[in-house]
Write a protein that holds these residues in place. Structure first.
Motif, PDB file in Angstrom:
ATOM      1  N   SER A 236      55.631  44.075  46.851  1.00  0.00           N
ATOM      2  CA  SER A 236      55.716  43.020  45.844  1.00  0.00           C
ATOM      3  C   SER A 236      54.368  42.316  45.739  1.00  0.00           C
ATOM      4  O   SER A 236      53.486  42.500  46.586  1.00  0.00           O
ATOM      5  CB  SER A 236      56.794  42.018  46.228  1.00  0.00           C
ATOM      6  N   ALA A 237      54.205  41.497  44.706  1.00  0.00           N
ATOM      7  CA  ALA A 237      52.947  40.761  44.533  1.00  0.00           C
ATOM      8  C   ALA A 237      52.682  39.866  45.745  1.00  0.00           C
ATOM      9  O   ALA A 237      51.550  39.760  46.215  1.00  0.00           O
ATOM     10  CB  ALA A 237      52.985  39.946  43.255  1.00  0.00           C
ATOM     11  N   ALA A 238      53.747  39.240  46.248  1.00  0.00           N
ATOM     12  CA  ALA A 238      53.589  38.366  47.412  1.00  0.00           C
ATOM     13  C   ALA A 238      53.165  39.165  48.640  1.00  0.00           C
ATOM     14  O   ALA A 238      52.271  38.757  49.401  1.00  0.00           O
ATOM     15  CB  ALA A 238      54.882  37.619  47.683  1.00  0.00           C
ATOM     16  N   GLN A 239      53.816  40.321  48.849  1.00  0.00           N
ATOM     17  CA  GLN A 239      53.464  41.164  49.993  1.00  0.00           C
ATOM     18  C   GLN A 239      52.033  41.688  49.878  1.00  0.00           C
ATOM     19  O   GLN A 239      51.295  41.721  50.857  1.00  0.00           O
ATOM     20  CB  GLN A 239      54.446  42.330  50.086  1.00  0.00           C
ATOM     21  N   LEU A 240      51.664  42.101  48.659  1.00  0.00           N
ATOM     22  CA  LEU A 240      50.325  42.644  48.448  1.00  0.00           C
ATOM     23  C   LEU A 240      49.262  41.577  48.699  1.00  0.00           C
ATOM     24  O   LEU A 240      48.247  41.834  49.352  1.00  0.00           O
ATOM     25  CB  LEU A 240      50.215  43.185  47.025  1.00  0.00           C
ATOM     26  N   ILE A 244      46.151  41.615  51.723  1.00  0.00           N
ATOM     27  CA  ILE A 244      44.705  41.579  51.505  1.00  0.00           C
ATOM     28  C   ILE A 244      44.106  40.208  51.859  1.00  0.00           C
ATOM     29  O   ILE A 244      42.904  39.992  51.705  1.00  0.00           O
ATOM     30  CB  ILE A 244      44.332  41.931  50.050  1.00  0.00           C
ATOM     31  N   GLY A 245      44.981  39.285  52.320  1.00  0.00           N
ATOM     32  CA  GLY A 245      44.500  37.976  52.726  1.00  0.00           C
ATOM     33  C   GLY A 245      44.200  37.052  51.566  1.00  0.00           C
ATOM     34  O   GLY A 245      43.204  36.322  51.587  1.00  0.00           O
ATOM     35  N   SER A 246      45.064  37.072  50.548  1.00  0.00           N
ATOM     36  CA  SER A 246      44.851  36.224  49.384  1.00  0.00           C
ATOM     37  C   SER A 246      46.184  35.583  49.003  1.00  0.00           C
ATOM     38  O   SER A 246      47.104  35.509  49.819  1.00  0.00           O
ATOM     39  CB  SER A 246      44.287  37.060  48.226  1.00  0.00           C
ATOM     40  N   ASN A 247      46.295  35.115  47.764  1.00  0.00           N
ATOM     41  CA  ASN A 247      47.548  34.563  47.277  1.00  0.00           C
ATOM     42  C   ASN A 247      47.868  35.185  45.922  1.00  0.00           C
ATOM     43  O   ASN A 247      47.017  35.816  45.291  1.00  0.00           O
ATOM     44  CB  ASN A 247      47.471  33.029  47.166  1.00  0.00           C
ATOM     45  N   GLN A 248      49.104  34.991  45.457  1.00  0.00           N
ATOM     46  CA  GLN A 248      49.542  35.663  44.239  1.00  0.00           C
ATOM     47  C   GLN A 248      48.728  35.240  43.024  1.00  0.00           C
ATOM     48  O   GLN A 248      48.403  36.072  42.163  1.00  0.00           O
ATOM     49  CB  GLN A 248      51.026  35.387  43.990  1.00  0.00           C
ATOM     50  N   PHE A 249      48.414  33.965  42.908  1.00  0.00           N
ATOM     51  CA  PHE A 249      47.666  33.500  41.748  1.00  0.00           C
ATOM     52  C   PHE A 249      46.277  34.146  41.698  1.00  0.00           C
ATOM     53  O   PHE A 249      45.835  34.643  40.658  1.00  0.00           O
ATOM     54  CB  PHE A 249      47.531  31.980  41.785  1.00  0.00           C
ATOM     55  N   HIS A 256      43.243  40.898  36.503  1.00  0.00           N
ATOM     56  CA  HIS A 256      42.892  40.698  35.098  1.00  0.00           C
ATOM     57  C   HIS A 256      41.394  40.867  34.887  1.00  0.00           C
ATOM     58  O   HIS A 256      40.956  41.503  33.919  1.00  0.00           O
ATOM     59  CB  HIS A 256      43.338  39.310  34.633  1.00  0.00           C
ATOM     60  N   HIS A 257      40.613  40.317  35.805  1.00  0.00           N
ATOM     61  CA  HIS A 257      39.157  40.343  35.641  1.00  0.00           C
ATOM     62  C   HIS A 257      38.580  41.742  35.833  1.00  0.00           C
ATOM     63  O   HIS A 257      37.766  42.203  35.028  1.00  0.00           O
ATOM     64  CB  HIS A 257      38.515  39.378  36.630  1.00  0.00           C
ATOM     65  N   TYR A 258      39.003  42.433  36.903  1.00  0.00           N
ATOM     66  CA  TYR A 258      38.384  43.709  37.238  1.00  0.00           C
ATOM     67  C   TYR A 258      39.045  44.907  36.565  1.00  0.00           C
ATOM     68  O   TYR A 258      38.377  45.916  36.317  1.00  0.00           O
ATOM     69  CB  TYR A 258      38.383  43.910  38.764  1.00  0.00           C
ATOM     70  N   PHE A 259      40.348  44.822  36.275  1.00  0.00           N
ATOM     71  CA  PHE A 259      41.056  45.984  35.744  1.00  0.00           C
ATOM     72  C   PHE A 259      41.707  45.747  34.392  1.00  0.00           C
ATOM     73  O   PHE A 259      42.286  46.679  33.824  1.00  0.00           O
ATOM     74  CB  PHE A 259      42.121  46.454  36.748  1.00  0.00           C
ATOM     75  N   ASP A 260      41.614  44.519  33.873  1.00  0.00           N
ATOM     76  CA  ASP A 260      42.280  44.170  32.621  1.00  0.00           C
ATOM     77  C   ASP A 260      43.741  44.624  32.677  1.00  0.00           C
ATOM     78  O   ASP A 260      44.272  45.221  31.736  1.00  0.00           O
ATOM     79  CB  ASP A 260      41.562  44.818  31.437  1.00  0.00           C
ATOM     80  N   ASN A 261      44.391  44.339  33.778  1.00  0.00           N
ATOM     81  CA  ASN A 261      45.745  44.821  34.026  1.00  0.00           C
ATOM     82  C   ASN A 261      46.423  43.903  35.036  1.00  0.00           C
ATOM     83  O   ASN A 261      45.814  42.978  35.560  1.00  0.00           O
ATOM     84  CB  ASN A 261      45.691  46.267  34.552  1.00  0.00           C
ATOM     85  N   THR A 262      47.697  44.184  35.299  1.00  0.00           N
ATOM     86  CA  THR A 262      48.459  43.477  36.317  1.00  0.00           C
ATOM     87  C   THR A 262      48.787  44.440  37.455  1.00  0.00           C
ATOM     88  O   THR A 262      48.701  45.664  37.277  1.00  0.00           O
ATOM     89  CB  THR A 262      49.768  42.932  35.733  1.00  0.00           C
TER      90      THR A 262
END
Length: 330
Positions: A236-240, A244-249, A256-262
């Protein structure tokens, strides 16, 4: 008369001008000599500021084709990797890769280097080259100016081919329309592909670009790699984000910035492209393919496939053992 190809640095090297050239009313074609394999590059000059280049190569040895373009009006080149891969190595510069499933966008007003191809590997690339003057007509002088420099080849973007561009590119590659309507068809598909693939180049302001660091880029690509490797049962987005040591937002911002995608879009792209390859190569029945790409019900897979590609999977599927149809999908 022996062909002027010489072996150097692990490649057979030939100058582009030494490739056999055939000039036709609607296109020019440069072919690989039999010594080096099979294939050709066809160039369609759609108008003074726009050209379409289609390359289909199967070299029988590692090959380097030297190219030199002297200083001219700056051009933007959009390359769609439909099958296989290659790279361009500029003299004294870094390599730019062109891989299956990705769109590489470059800008230049002169270049001196070589295109390198792998032995016994089928390659198909579609390239669209337009002048800075043409680009200015669509996005304005100031926006266009930011994309160019006074040096050699500059890589602007390397991203997965968008779904809309992929559909148009497949239609273009399979085009069997006779001249002069073929020129009209190519021009229409070229504009659709360009609109889909270059719009992100000026969407981000300099301020928004500044907020992202090399560390952010590494996080984004690490997250995407996880999704591609685990596409059947993705986190899930939360798990991902946690992995990677980040947050969902922040994760959504990075995608969006690097892949123009979700993140979901990356998973869907991976599933659909994998399914297309399996169906077209006869690797399994629709039910089996659905399961292989992570769908518990074939009906759900068929609905998703039809929505994604605009055609049902039964139109792509073929019996196991049957010869391949056309080119491999990306």
């Amino acid at each position: 008369m022996p062909h002027p190809a010489v072996r150097t640095a692990g490649h057979y090297k030939i100058d582009q001008h030494d490739l056999p050239l055939q000039q036709l009313p609607d296109q020019s074609i440069q072919s690989l000599p039999d010594l080096l394999g099979s294939g050709h590059t066809a160039v369609y000059q759609l108008d003074a500021d726009l050209s379409y280049i289609e390359t289909r190569y199967t070299p029988n040895r590692d090959l380097a084709v030297s190219t030199r373009i002297d200083r001219q009006e700056p051009r933007l080149v959009v390359t769609l990797g439909m099958q296989g891969g290659s790279r361009f190595v500029e003299q004294g510069g870094e390599a730019i890769v062109f891989n299956q499933g990705y769109t590489s966008i470059t800008a230049f007003n002169c270049s001196n280097g070589e295109r390198q191809y792998r032995a016994d590997t089928e390659l198909m690339q579609l390239r669209f080259s337009l002048t800075k003057t043409r680009l200015e007509q669509y996005i304005g002088e100031s926006a266009a100016a930011r994309l160019f420099n006074n040096g050699g080849v500059k890589l602007l973007s390397y991203k997965p081919i968008s779904n809309s561009a992929l559909i148009a590119a497949r239609q273009l590659a399979a085009c069997n329309i006779s001249p002069p309507l073929k020129r009209m068809f190519i021009h229409g598909q070229a504009m659709s592909i360009l609109a889909a693939e270059i719009h992100h180049l000026w969407q981000n302001t300099p301020d928004s670009q500044y907020r992202f660091t090399d560390k952010d880029r590494a996080l984004a690509y690490a997250a995407r790699e996880i999704l591609i490797n685990e596409f059947r049962t993705p986190p899930s987005a939360a798990q991902l984000a946690k992995r990677i040591g980040s947050n969902q937002f922040k994760l959504k911002q990075l995608f969006h910035h690097y892949f123009d995608n979700t993140p979901y879009g990356i998973v869907l792209d991976t599933k659909m492209h994998k399914a297309y390859r399996l169906l077209e190569t006869g690797a399994g029945h629709i039910d089996a393919v659905a399961e292989l790409v992570g769908y518990n019900h074939a009906s759900n897979f068929s609905a998703a496939f039809s929505k994604y590609f605009g055609i049902p999977p039964r139109q792509i599927a073929k019996p196991a053992g049957a010869p391949p149809k056309g080119t491999n999908p990306v």
